[in-house]
Design an enzyme around this catalytic site. Structure first.
Site, short mmCIF file in Angstrom:
data_model
loop_
_atom_site.label_atom_id
_atom_site.label_comp_id
_atom_site.label_asym_id
_atom_site.label_seq_id
_atom_site.Cartn_x
_atom_site.Cartn_y
_atom_site.Cartn_z
N GLN A 247 38.98 16.87 -50.26
CA GLN A 247 39.36 16.61 -51.65
C GLN A 247 40.84 16.26 -51.78
OE1 GLN A 247 37.49 19.16 -50.56
NE2 GLN A 247 36.04 19.89 -52.09
N ASP B 102 39.42 28.62 -59.03
CA ASP B 102 38.02 28.57 -59.46
C ASP B 102 37.61 29.81 -60.23
OD1 ASP B 102 38.16 26.74 -56.93
OD2 ASP B 102 36.44 26.13 -58.16
N LYS C 15 39.94 26.93 -53.35
CA LYS C 15 39.41 26.25 -52.17
C LYS C 15 39.83 26.93 -50.87
CE LYS C 15 37.20 23.47 -52.03
NZ LYS C 15 35.74 23.73 -51.85
O1 MRU Z 1 34.61 22.60 -54.10
P1 MRU Z 1 35.47 22.02 -55.17
O2 MRU Z 1 35.99 20.66 -54.86
O3 MRU Z 1 34.79 22.08 -56.52
O4 MRU Z 1 36.72 23.00 -55.24
C1 MRU Z 1 37.70 22.77 -56.21
C2 MRU Z 1 38.88 23.66 -56.08
O5 MRU Z 1 38.92 24.56 -55.28
C3 MRU Z 1 39.97 23.46 -57.08
O6 MRU Z 1 41.21 23.79 -56.53
C4 MRU Z 1 39.72 24.36 -58.29
O7 MRU Z 1 38.44 24.13 -58.81
C5 MRU Z 1 40.72 24.17 -59.36
S1 MRU Z 1 40.49 22.63 -60.20
C6 MRU Z 1 41.58 22.53 -61.48
#
Ligand code: MRU
Length: 347
Positions: free
Chosen positions: A197, A238, A248
């Site tokens: 990402q 999250d 993450k």
């Molecule tokens: O697995 P993902 O791509 O949904 O994980 C996203 C993250 O870990 C982001 O850092 C988190 O959702 C914050 S987004 C503002």
């Protein structure tokens, strides 16, 4: 700066439109979604991802369900919407925003006298949640920008940008707001194995806005901190419980390293990411399939005999956090999330 939305409600076709994130940066494709099963797949595949964006997706998902459900009778109508809400809720367990968005729209429907009124209420609430999310990101951006030096290099992990929200971003919102305020910010974006990402999405977003961005492998971060090349770490979240920040996988190692090198470690997140009812031990950390780790392109890099662990998130204990940047205030240690949430009354 780019202010395009990541996902939105199309009133004409009563459908959800979103940027398909698994195809970026090679292809920019908008998907038009008019089925709960398709939306659930999109969330599981990370076509739509990032905690605040999942909150908006959950909200629009309930609105879509209300549009599609049979409207002969209110009780069976609500039962069908609840069923769909359950399907969406089960797609990803860690980001609390998903459930939060779903529950807020469901709650907005219950005073309705008939199915059409319930449906209109659901759409209106989902659109309100999306608008609110953008406003929160801008407020987070303003609060966070004030914390950054006039000239600095910021390390971020994963993508907490416009693509992870309805627009603007949380961690990247801080960077965008700082740049808009005239600060000279360079960004180090960790690639974020296994789904990249950081490499695919953060670098794409920032480059599109003309912000100086350098992609590194995740394991380069400690080296740069030790060399004095990082002034601050800013990440999203999250879920934030009273004792830990879930984000993450890999975030925790950046927090430990930042602490060791006395580099501020900031978390940027809206109120919808806070979970006052649970602590770290109660939260399910999503585990994903082995193929995300073993296969790159068309090649397999891990022998079939080897086990694989693919945790999507980790928990950073609160004592490693310098501050949490929210839409209303900057929380500094001792961080008391109950006090913060007592100021809110979201319906
Ligand atoms: O697995 P993902 O791509 O949904 O994980 C996203 C993250 O870990 C982001 O850092 C988190 O959702 C914050 S987004 C503002």
């Amino acid at each position: 700066m780019n202010e395009t939305a990541t996902l939105w409600w199309n009133a004409e076709n009563t459908s959800i439109h979103y940027i398909e994130q698994t195809l970026l940066p090679n292809e920019y494709t908008i998907i038009k979604c008019r089925s709960i099963e398709r939306l659930a797949t999109a969330i599981k595949r990370l076509e739509i991802r990032g905690a605040p964006a999942l909150g908006v997706a959950g909200a629009y998902g309930v609105a879509l369900s209300a549009v599609l459900a049979d409207k002969k009778e209110i009780q069976s109508f609500m039962a069908a919407v609840q069923r769909d809400a359950g399907i969406l809720r089960s797609t990803r367990p860690t980001a609390i925003n998903l459930t939060w968005g779903i529950d807020r729209v469901l709650a907005s429907m219950t005073p309705a006298h008939d199915c059409n009124e319930a449906c209109s209420r659901a759409i209106a609430k989902a659109e309100e949640i999306a608008r609110e999310d953008t406003a929160c990101c801008h407020a987070i951006g303003t609060h966070g920008a004030a914390l950054l030096p006039d000239t600095c290099t910021v390390l971020t992990h994963c993508n907490a940008g416009a693509l992870a929200c309805s627009s603007w971003g949380t961690a990247l919102g801080v960077i965008r707001s700082a740049v808009s305020a005239g600060k000279k910010v360079k960004v180090i974006s960790c690639e974020t194995r296994p789904l990249l990402q950081g490499a695919r999405l953060t670098a794409w977003e920032l480059a599109r806005d003309g912000i100086d961005v350098t992609t590194i492998t995740d394991s380069t971060a400690a080296h740069l901190m030790r060399k004095g090349m990082i002034d601050a770490v800013v990440v999203g979240a999250d879920r934030i419980t009273r004792d830990a920040v879930f984000n993450k996988i890999g975030t925790y190692m950046h927090a430990v390293c930042a602490h060791h090198h006395k580099i501020p470690f900031y978390v940027a997140a809206p109120r919808s990411t806070f979970d006052e009812n649970n602590s770290e031990r109660d939260v399910i950390i999503e585990e994903r399939g082995r193929e995300e780790v073993t296969i790159m392109g068309s090649r397999t890099y891990v022998p079939d005999e080897a086990y694989v662990k693919n945790y999507a998130f980790d928990a950073t204990p609160m004592e490693l956090v310098t501050a949490i940047i929210t839409e209303t205030e900057v929380l500094r240690p001792p961080i008391d999330i109950h006090k913060l949430l007592s100021h809110y009354n979201t319906t």
